[in-house]
Design an enzyme around this catalytic site. Sequence first.
Site, PDB file in Angstrom:
ATOM      1  N   LYS A 221      20.784  74.864  64.817  1.00  0.00           N
ATOM      2  CA  LYS A 221      21.548  73.703  64.372  1.00  0.00           C
ATOM      3  C   LYS A 221      20.648  72.531  63.994  1.00  0.00           C
ATOM      4  CE  LYS A 221      26.058  74.979  66.014  1.00  0.00           C
ATOM      5  NZ  LYS A 221      27.209  74.703  66.871  1.00  0.00           N
ATOM      6  N   ARG A 256      25.873  81.590  72.125  1.00  0.00           N
ATOM      7  CA  ARG A 256      26.168  82.048  70.764  1.00  0.00           C
ATOM      8  C   ARG A 256      24.911  81.847  69.917  1.00  0.00           C
ATOM      9  NH1 ARG A 256      28.037  80.179  65.783  1.00  0.00           N
ATOM     10  NH2 ARG A 256      29.598  81.496  64.763  1.00  0.00           N
TER      11      ARG A 256
END
Length: 276
Positions: A221, A256
């Site tokens: 991210k 995840r």
Amino acid sequence: MNPFLEALARPSRPLVMGVINATPDSFSDGGQFLSVDAALEQARRLIAQGADILDIGGESTRPGSDPVDTGEEFARVLPIIEAIRRESSIAISIDTRKPEIARAAVAAGANCWNDVSALTFAPDSLATAVELDVPVVLMHAQGDPKTMQQDPHYRDVTGEVLNFLVGRIGQAIQAGLKLSNIIVDPGIGFGKTLEHNLTLLRDLPRFVALGRPVLVGASRKRFIAALDQGAEVGDRLGGSVAAALFAAQHGAQILRVHDVAETRQALTVQIALLDV
């Protein structure tokens, strides 16, 4: 027993959820797994690398993304879920905001509904989750994907995210969802600045204290790039693994990730080092 819950019942280490995005525009792997053959091959690869769960999505929710037509989302994810299920019993999660997609995905073999809107996207989302009777990930996001990163703001990010999740848990239970089917996700990168994301990761024990499994999705991210001079998506492996290990050490039960093999190896070494 539901394969997802069965995996959660073995708490020797956090579960690794491998990501397969059947989208043209996901921030990390958009366009790579649009075909059933490519997605199935990736599924086989992730399973061989040690994934406990496969998370299948057909609508990008990256910052600035546009919504996807329901018919298109059906066409992207259902054949992939069916193909994986024909040859594997691995736990499968459907990453969608739409209850009709979740219903069809579960009928096709999915075992969990991963909803970035925490069952707020559609009026019948809660009722559908109760009907399906599968684990549901309730994730926090400020705003919708199109605008969420334009000006995220909080007075107390951890307190506000916690209050939201507590409220959604209460509403879900009132609607008839089993507490045992609820998983929470603080929503790293969804309407949060760098400092918001770091604060939420540091405060993970407060989310663990809710008594429900905590999922963390920090893989690749943008906050990693903010800490590392704008590292491109493909150059964020080190930061992704560091965030995963930190989350695991602070109580996250599901990670995840895009890089399953590297995350599993790092967890193995971390567990060996902490085994005293």
